[in-house]
Motif scaffolding. Structure first.
Motif, mmCIF file in Angstrom:
data_model
loop_
_atom_site.group_PDB
_atom_site.id
_atom_site.type_symbol
_atom_site.label_atom_id
_atom_site.label_comp_id
_atom_site.label_asym_id
_atom_site.label_seq_id
_atom_site.Cartn_x
_atom_site.Cartn_y
_atom_site.Cartn_z
ATOM 1 N N ALA A 24 0.851 -1.195 0.000
ATOM 2 C CA ALA A 24 0.000 0.000 0.000
ATOM 3 C C ALA A 24 0.883 1.241 0.000
ATOM 4 O O ALA A 24 1.942 1.260 0.607
ATOM 5 N N ALA A 59 -7.459 0.836 4.268
ATOM 6 C CA ALA A 59 -6.335 1.059 3.350
ATOM 7 C C ALA A 59 -5.373 2.104 3.915
ATOM 8 O O ALA A 59 -4.155 1.921 3.898
ATOM 9 N N THR A 70 -9.968 -5.704 3.494
ATOM 10 C CA THR A 70 -9.829 -5.181 2.126
ATOM 11 C C THR A 70 -9.746 -6.292 1.091
ATOM 12 O O THR A 70 -9.575 -6.011 -0.105
#
Length: 296
Positions: free
Chosen positions: A28, A232, A265
């Motif tokens: 990420a 996130a 996620t």
């Protein structure tokens, strides 16, 4: 003895898998990705600036191409006018020469009239060409005023872009600048305890800018993102915190919440690796018990 070796081998393999998984799991925040996720506020700003600069570059190139095209067309027009001017001057010279020459060169008046008619016809054609050129200029070419206006517009646009870029690099002073870092941290903790997350994030973000306990500040912001179910972003802040200080006392909770965020996620594979990592590294912790429940 063989059982001991087997257990040690299993622990080593699990640790290696975790180490190998962490960089991938903490993917990420990758700005080069086609669909980046888990970006911090600064990473989002960088990504937006890249997009804005790309748009500006395209628009600037288009305008530059328009200006260059106009310049080429004006240069071509100037060449045509110069060519016509040379033809006109040549015809004037020939006409003057005919008038000045004596009868020794042109004894026959009919020949003189013929030559004079040819020159007059050439001038008529030249006038026709000039008329067509003027019509073409009227229909297809911009006026000098319009051209200057376009150049002015391009230059003004460049100035605005330059000012915008300079302005974005300047940091705005806030009331926090007059406070001590320790006092800011104390207030940030108080806001967090009262669940005033917006203010707490503001204070911890300021501490990050001042490089005051950045690992803890990133972790705390990650915690608030996690509680708000912004998984996130939470992963992104947890990643930065772990990179700054991997031996912090809050690491079991950081790894557990990272695993849960990945699970939420849809990144089930890396989530499982992190759950196993919590169990392997902190077997007696409450986070290890929670990880076992998630795995089941």
């Amino acid at each position: 003895m063989n059982k001991t070796i087997l257990v040690a081998y299993f622990v080593a393999i699990t640790s290696l898998n975790l180490v190998a998984a962490e960089p991938s799991a903490f993917g990420a925040g990758n700005l080069d990705s086609s669909s980046p996720y888990g970006l911090t506020s600064s990473e989002k700003a960088v990504l937006q600036n890249k997009k804005n600069l790309k748009k500006i570059a395209v628009k600037s190139n288009n305008q530059a191409n328009q200006v260059e095209s106009l310049r080429e067309r004006i240069d071509g027009l100037q060449s045509i006018v110069e060519s016509l001017s040379r033809k006109s001057q040549k015809n004037k010279t020939e006409l003057a020469s005919l008038q000045l020459k004596n009868t020794e060169e042109l004894k026959n008046s009919d020949e003189y009239e013929k030559r004079l008619g040819e020159v007059t016809q050439q001038n008529s054609l030249l006038i026709k060409e000039i008329k067509e050129l003027v019509d073409n200029i009227t229909n297809n070419y911009v006026t000098k005023k319009e051209f200057n206006k376009l150049v002015y517009s391009v230059n003004k646009f460049k100035d605005l872009v330059s000012k915008e870029l300079k302005g974005s690099t300047k940091s705005k002073k806030t009331d926090l600048d007059s406070m001590e870092n320790a006092e800011i941290e104390k207030k940030a903790k108080a806001f967090f305890s009262k669940k005033y997350y917006t203010k707490a994030i503001e204070y911890y973000s300021h501490l990050i800018l001042k490089n005051y306990k950045p690992a803890t500040s990133h972790f705390m912001i990650g915690q608030m993102k996690f509680k708000r179910k912004n998984y996130a972003d939470a992963i992104s802040f947890y990643k930065k915190s772990a990179a700054l200080y991997s031996k912090a006392s809050y690491m079991p909770e950081l790894m557990l919440n990272t695993a849960i965020s990945m699970h939420k996620t849809g990144d089930k594979k890396n989530a499982k690796a992190f759950f196993n990592g919590v169990i392997s590294k902190y077997p007696k912790s409450s986070q290890a018990k929670s990880s076992k429940k998630y795995i089941k």
